[in-house]
Scaffold this motif. Structure first.
Motif, PDB file in Angstrom:
ATOM      1  N   GLY A  44       0.772  -1.233   0.000  1.00  0.00           N
ATOM      2  CA  GLY A  44       0.000   0.000   0.000  1.00  0.00           C
ATOM      3  C   GLY A  44       0.802   1.282   0.000  1.00  0.00           C
ATOM      4  O   GLY A  44       0.258   2.357   0.284  1.00  0.00           O
ATOM      5  N   LEU A  45       2.096   1.203  -0.332  1.00  0.00           N
ATOM      6  CA  LEU A  45       2.953   2.388  -0.268  1.00  0.00           C
ATOM      7  C   LEU A  45       3.213   2.921  -1.670  1.00  0.00           C
ATOM      8  O   LEU A  45       3.816   2.248  -2.507  1.00  0.00           O
ATOM      9  N   TYR A  46       2.753   4.144  -1.926  1.00  0.00           N
ATOM     10  CA  TYR A  46       2.923   4.820  -3.217  1.00  0.00           C
ATOM     11  C   TYR A  46       3.993   5.902  -3.089  1.00  0.00           C
ATOM     12  O   TYR A  46       4.174   6.485  -2.017  1.00  0.00           O
ATOM     13  N   LEU A  47       4.651   6.210  -4.183  1.00  0.00           N
ATOM     14  CA  LEU A  47       5.551   7.358  -4.238  1.00  0.00           C
ATOM     15  C   LEU A  47       4.825   8.468  -4.980  1.00  0.00           C
ATOM     16  O   LEU A  47       4.581   8.382  -6.183  1.00  0.00           O
ATOM     17  N   GLN A  48       4.449   9.532  -4.256  1.00  0.00           N
ATOM     18  CA  GLN A  48       3.697  10.630  -4.818  1.00  0.00           C
ATOM     19  C   GLN A  48       4.635  11.794  -5.167  1.00  0.00           C
ATOM     20  O   GLN A  48       5.853  11.634  -5.211  1.00  0.00           O
ATOM     21  N   LEU A  49       4.060  12.965  -5.393  1.00  0.00           N
ATOM     22  CA  LEU A  49       4.861  14.105  -5.842  1.00  0.00           C
ATOM     23  C   LEU A  49       5.906  14.533  -4.815  1.00  0.00           C
ATOM     24  O   LEU A  49       7.040  14.851  -5.165  1.00  0.00           O
ATOM     25  N   HIS A  50       5.520  14.542  -3.534  1.00  0.00           N
ATOM     26  CA  HIS A  50       6.383  15.120  -2.517  1.00  0.00           C
ATOM     27  C   HIS A  50       6.934  14.107  -1.530  1.00  0.00           C
ATOM     28  O   HIS A  50       7.935  14.374  -0.872  1.00  0.00           O
TER      29      HIS A  50
END
Length: 552
Positions: A44-50
């Motif tokens: 469930g771990l995403y890499l987003q913009l920040h």
């Protein structure tokens, strides 16, 4: 609510240990991001913009007060003091440090929560009617079969690597509060003329770049055959779904290409090999699960609850009562909806202080139970009517007392370009501007029922296609523009909105929405909701008001 057994505890703890080792290897550069990506997404771990974003599963939207307090602690310890409740009845934390993720998952495990299958090409968090177990119109508690589906689908060896993500929703009432027709599979529990329980099975719904309303593939599936029939559907999809094109991989595209008749034939042929086998849930196992959802110890209450008197003396409470309180199946009780949509606020966001306040109020007034609605609000499902005024006062003091459920201020919105790396435009500022424009509670009630949904990209996490008014952010030559659709709805009469015209710049959106609303008010018949007026008069009057010309 369901409680973990020994297997559940061991399984989730083992996953945390595995991920801790994987994170350590990534931080030591023993594996690169490409190799690490599928490992983190499975947790469930995403890499987003920040930063990293963790999406936590809330199965069928049910939380205990203890779990809500744990989410508040996580918001303070690992995030910036808040969380974002989503249209999948989950919660997202948007500012997670990779090194902290295993400890966060360990803290979740301590309160019987996890983030497994909140991402990836698998069966995602099963959602259900947020009023489950309390609604006056339900046949049974839909969380029982939702839990059975959760157990069947978690790390299913055949369905852990599907062509694309897969979403299931369940309702047990004639009025669809779970948006089952825009899911890969939607299930509606019903009873036939003989009193036998079964499911209407809807397949191939979904939003995104190719929005579809699902098809009914079975009018009535006996309840005992549910898991084998789901398995048959998933097998056909897993075998025939597109894997060569990300944008054509959902089951809705398979139905487009094969046709509903051929798809149903394939499913029935597969099911013939599966039904009445060990795949189907034994009655005693279903009864075991059902025991976890036994009703709380309701009191026998009379009609003298003081609610009407309190409403007469307090207009704010009267507005909240009218919009946010729903009839309960037990006399003397009510379903109380908690709005996370204050004027100028961020839809679906709750601070850690608000989470703790809701946890406290759930214990005081609702047997410690909380629900998350796909409209990004919270629910206290079992409140004595005599306690409603005191509950509202406490909610109002915590910034959650708005009486705007189902009104134009009850905006659904994804995080958009403020957080999401897939977004092409911002959603939050547009939602804030519109909610401030329509901040007056009296005006919202005068307008009446109207859903407004905003997405920051074509992936449609804000469900804009099925908003009575839908707004989609798009990018044009480096600038943010917004398309407007009208006439969508997500209930049992689900429909996709129609595009009204060319996209508008951000600073014109609130004015455009006001023009749409004023056009509706001028055209509606007495007590006619927006979506019904639109169905009657069509798009031309709205298009003419906005663009000075009728539809071609």
């Amino acid at each position: 609510m369901y409680r973990y057994d020994e297997f559940d505890h061991r399984f989730v703890a083992e996953r945390v240990t595995q991920f801790r080792e994987q994170v350590a290897r990534r931080l030591a550069n023993e594996i690169d991001e490409e190799a690490f990506k599928p490992l983190r997404l499975m947790n469930g771990l995403y890499l987003q913009l920040h930063a990293y974003m963790l999406r936590v599963a809330i199965p069928y939207g049910t939380l205990s007060s203890r779990q809500m307090r744990a989410l508040a602690d996580i918001a303070d310890t690992y995030d910036k003091g808040y969380g974002h409740f989503t249209t999948r009845q989950n919660i997202q934390f948007n500012w997670i440090k990779l090194a902290d993720a295993p400890d966060l998952l360990d803290d979740l495990a301590k309160v019987e929560m996890h983030a497994i299958q909140t991402s990836g090409n698998c069966i995602r968090n099963v959602t259900a009617d947020q009023f489950a177990g309390a609604a006056a119109d339900e046949i049974d508690d839909p969380r029982i079969v939702s839990e059975a589906i959760r157990q069947w689908s978690t790390l299913h060896p055949e369905f852990s690597f599907l062509p694309r993500k897969f979403k299931i929703a369940v309702t047990a009432a004639p009025f669809d509060r779970a948006a089952i027709k825009v899911h890969d599979i939607g299930l509606r529990l019903s009873e036939n003329d003989d009193g036998e329980r079964g499911f209407e099975v809807v397949v191939g719904g979904g939003l995104g770049r190719t929005p579809r309303i699902g098809h009914v593939v079975r009018d009535f599936l006996p309840e005992r055959h549910l898991l084998s029939y789901l398995e048959a559907i998933l097998r056909v999809y897993n075998q025939l779904g597109r894997r060569d094109n990300l944008y054509k991989a959902r089951i809705k595209i398979l139905l487009d290409e094969s046709g509903i008749a051929e798809f149903s034939r394939l499913v029935e042929a597969e099911w013939a090999e599966l039904k009445d086998t060990a795949v189907d849930l034994p009655a005693d196992e279903l009864a075991r699960i059902a025991a976890y959802f036994a009703p709380p110890a309701f009191e026998v209450l009379g009609d003298d609850d003081g609610v009407d008197a309190a409403a007469r003396s307090n207009p704010g409470f009267a507005q909240w009562l009218r919009a946010n309180v729903v009839r309960h199946k037990v006399q003397g009780y009510a379903i109380a909806n908690v709005s996370l949509k204050p004027a100028g606020g961020i839809p679906g966001d709750a601070t850690s202080a608000q989470m703790r306040a809701v946890a406290d109020l759930a214990e005081r007034y609702s047997f410690g139970e909380i629900r998350v609605a796909h409209e990004q609000n919270l629910v206290l499902p079992h409140v004595r009517r005599a306690d409603l005024f005191a509950l509202w006062q406490a909610l109002d003091a915590a910034g959650m007392g708005d009486g705007n459920l189902g009104l134009i201020g009850d905006i659904i919105a994804c995080p958009g370009l403020d957080y999401c790396g897939l977004a092409t435009a911002r959603s939050i500022p547009v939602a804030q501007a519109i909610s401030e424009r329509f901040a007056s509670p009296a005006r919202q009630h005068e307008i009446g029922p109207l859903s407004l949904n905003i997405s920051g990209c074509i992936n449609a996490c804000g469900h804009h296609h099925v908003g009575n008014i839908g707004i989609l952010g798009v990018e044009k030559r480096g600038e943010e523009f917004y398309q407007i659709t009208l006439g969508g709805r997500a209930d049992e009469a689900a429909a996709l909105g129609e595009l009204i015209g060319p996209a508008l710049p951000a600073d014109e959106v609130a004015d455009a929405i006001e023009a749409v609303v004023e056009t509706y008010l001028a055209l509606r018949q007495p007590h006619e909701p927006f979506v019904e007026t639109y169905a009657r008069v069509g798009i031309d009057p709205f298009k003419e008001r906005l663009y000075g010309q009728a539809a071609a």
